[in-house]
Scaffold this motif. Sequence first.
Motif, mmCIF file in Angstrom:
data_model
loop_
_atom_site.group_PDB
_atom_site.id
_atom_site.type_symbol
_atom_site.label_atom_id
_atom_site.label_comp_id
_atom_site.label_asym_id
_atom_site.label_seq_id
_atom_site.Cartn_x
_atom_site.Cartn_y
_atom_site.Cartn_z
ATOM 1 N N ARG A 35 0.839 -1.213 0.000
ATOM 2 C CA ARG A 35 0.000 0.000 0.000
ATOM 3 C C ARG A 35 0.867 1.253 0.000
ATOM 4 O O ARG A 35 0.577 2.220 -0.714
ATOM 5 C CB ARG A 35 -0.931 0.012 1.219
ATOM 6 N N GLN A 36 1.908 1.254 0.812
ATOM 7 C CA GLN A 36 2.798 2.422 0.848
ATOM 8 C C GLN A 36 3.468 2.639 -0.507
ATOM 9 O O GLN A 36 3.560 3.781 -0.985
ATOM 10 C CB GLN A 36 3.866 2.244 1.927
ATOM 11 N N LEU A 37 3.935 1.559 -1.129
ATOM 12 C CA LEU A 37 4.556 1.692 -2.449
ATOM 13 C C LEU A 37 3.551 2.182 -3.482
ATOM 14 O O LEU A 37 3.881 3.000 -4.349
ATOM 15 C CB LEU A 37 5.165 0.361 -2.883
ATOM 16 N N LEU A 38 2.296 1.726 -3.382
ATOM 17 C CA LEU A 38 1.259 2.175 -4.304
ATOM 18 C C LEU A 38 0.992 3.670 -4.131
ATOM 19 O O LEU A 38 0.902 4.412 -5.110
ATOM 20 C CB LEU A 38 -0.025 1.379 -4.083
ATOM 21 N N PHE A 39 0.879 4.132 -2.879
ATOM 22 C CA PHE A 39 0.648 5.563 -2.644
ATOM 23 C C PHE A 39 1.839 6.406 -3.104
ATOM 24 O O PHE A 39 1.652 7.490 -3.656
ATOM 25 C CB PHE A 39 0.345 5.832 -1.166
ATOM 26 N N ILE A 40 3.043 5.930 -2.893
ATOM 27 C CA ILE A 40 4.220 6.666 -3.361
ATOM 28 C C ILE A 40 4.185 6.786 -4.886
ATOM 29 O O ILE A 40 4.445 7.848 -5.449
ATOM 30 C CB ILE A 40 5.519 5.972 -2.892
ATOM 31 N N GLY A 41 3.830 5.710 -5.571
ATOM 32 C CA GLY A 41 3.729 5.738 -7.024
ATOM 33 C C GLY A 41 2.652 6.686 -7.513
ATOM 34 O O GLY A 41 2.843 7.434 -8.474
ATOM 35 N N ILE A 42 1.483 6.683 -6.845
ATOM 36 C CA ILE A 42 0.382 7.568 -7.246
ATOM 37 C C ILE A 42 0.780 9.031 -7.061
ATOM 38 O O ILE A 42 0.559 9.859 -7.952
ATOM 39 C CB ILE A 42 -0.899 7.235 -6.452
ATOM 40 N N PHE A 43 1.376 9.361 -5.917
ATOM 41 C CA PHE A 43 1.785 10.747 -5.674
ATOM 42 C C PHE A 43 2.897 11.168 -6.649
ATOM 43 O O PHE A 43 2.909 12.309 -7.122
ATOM 44 C CB PHE A 43 2.233 10.955 -4.225
ATOM 45 N N GLY A 44 3.810 10.267 -6.939
ATOM 46 C CA GLY A 44 4.846 10.583 -7.926
ATOM 47 C C GLY A 44 4.246 10.866 -9.297
ATOM 48 O O GLY A 44 4.650 11.798 -9.985
ATOM 49 N N LEU A 45 3.247 10.077 -9.693
ATOM 50 C CA LEU A 45 2.575 10.289 -10.976
ATOM 51 C C LEU A 45 1.840 11.628 -10.993
ATOM 52 O O LEU A 45 1.888 12.355 -11.979
ATOM 53 C CB LEU A 45 1.603 9.140 -11.252
ATOM 54 N N ILE A 46 1.177 11.976 -9.898
ATOM 55 C CA ILE A 46 0.466 13.263 -9.814
ATOM 56 C C ILE A 46 1.451 14.422 -9.944
ATOM 57 O O ILE A 46 1.212 15.377 -10.697
ATOM 58 C CB ILE A 46 -0.334 13.357 -8.500
ATOM 59 N N PHE A 47 2.576 14.352 -9.233
ATOM 60 C CA PHE A 47 3.568 15.424 -9.322
ATOM 61 C C PHE A 47 4.156 15.515 -10.719
ATOM 62 O O PHE A 47 4.399 16.612 -11.231
ATOM 63 C CB PHE A 47 4.682 15.245 -8.287
ATOM 64 N N TYR A 48 4.365 14.374 -11.368
ATOM 65 C CA TYR A 48 4.905 14.373 -12.728
ATOM 66 C C TYR A 48 3.930 15.036 -13.696
ATOM 67 O O TYR A 48 4.332 15.850 -14.533
ATOM 68 C CB TYR A 48 5.209 12.934 -13.169
ATOM 69 N N VAL A 49 2.646 14.711 -13.576
ATOM 70 C CA VAL A 49 1.644 15.308 -14.470
ATOM 71 C C VAL A 49 1.556 16.815 -14.232
ATOM 72 O O VAL A 49 1.487 17.605 -15.178
ATOM 73 C CB VAL A 49 0.269 14.624 -14.279
ATOM 74 N N ILE A 50 1.567 17.237 -12.982
ATOM 75 C CA ILE A 50 1.521 18.667 -12.672
ATOM 76 C C ILE A 50 2.732 19.374 -13.267
ATOM 77 O O ILE A 50 2.611 20.450 -13.859
ATOM 78 C CB ILE A 50 1.436 18.890 -11.145
ATOM 79 N N TYR A 51 3.897 18.770 -13.147
ATOM 80 C CA TYR A 51 5.103 19.382 -13.708
ATOM 81 C C TYR A 51 5.001 19.502 -15.218
ATOM 82 O O TYR A 51 5.329 20.533 -15.798
ATOM 83 C CB TYR A 51 6.339 18.559 -13.320
ATOM 84 N N ARG A 52 4.577 18.427 -15.889
ATOM 85 C CA ARG A 52 4.504 18.440 -17.347
ATOM 86 C C ARG A 52 3.490 19.450 -17.864
ATOM 87 O O ARG A 52 3.706 20.087 -18.881
ATOM 88 C CB ARG A 52 4.138 17.042 -17.884
#
Length: 137
Positions: A35-52
């Motif tokens: 679950r922790q790895l899944l949340f880290i991945g989701i937050f990383g994806l959100i930050f990546y999309v915001i940056y792009r």
Amino acid sequence: MIRQRIGSTAATIVFILGFIGVGHMLATDPGRLFRQLLFIGIFGLIFYVIYRVFMAPKISAEDMRYRKTAQASKKRMQRPGANPKVKPSTAAKKKVKPSSNVTKLSKRPTRSAHRSDAPHLTVIEGKKGKKKKKANM
């Protein structure tokens, strides 16, 4: 030099402790770890999309013209019937044994065939107004 050793030693210790912690969590509560790895991945994806979307540098008009010209050049080079210049394979590089008919081997293609494949070039506008500084004597 000592600071590098201290920093590298500290980083090694942190990595070792991290691996021990992940191993312990995997052994005791694997569901929580995933679950922790899944949340880290989701937050990383959100930050990546915001940056792009918001923070990525915009493409200039000159870059767009260059890309359009490069794509047109690629299409022109890939048209059917055109002979792209391909390096010969190792099988084609084998030495040919001289035969009795030497004129066949020494025969060259005509120059007109070589010149018919002239490249199609496109001029890309650039900064032409800037003059070079000349040394004053």
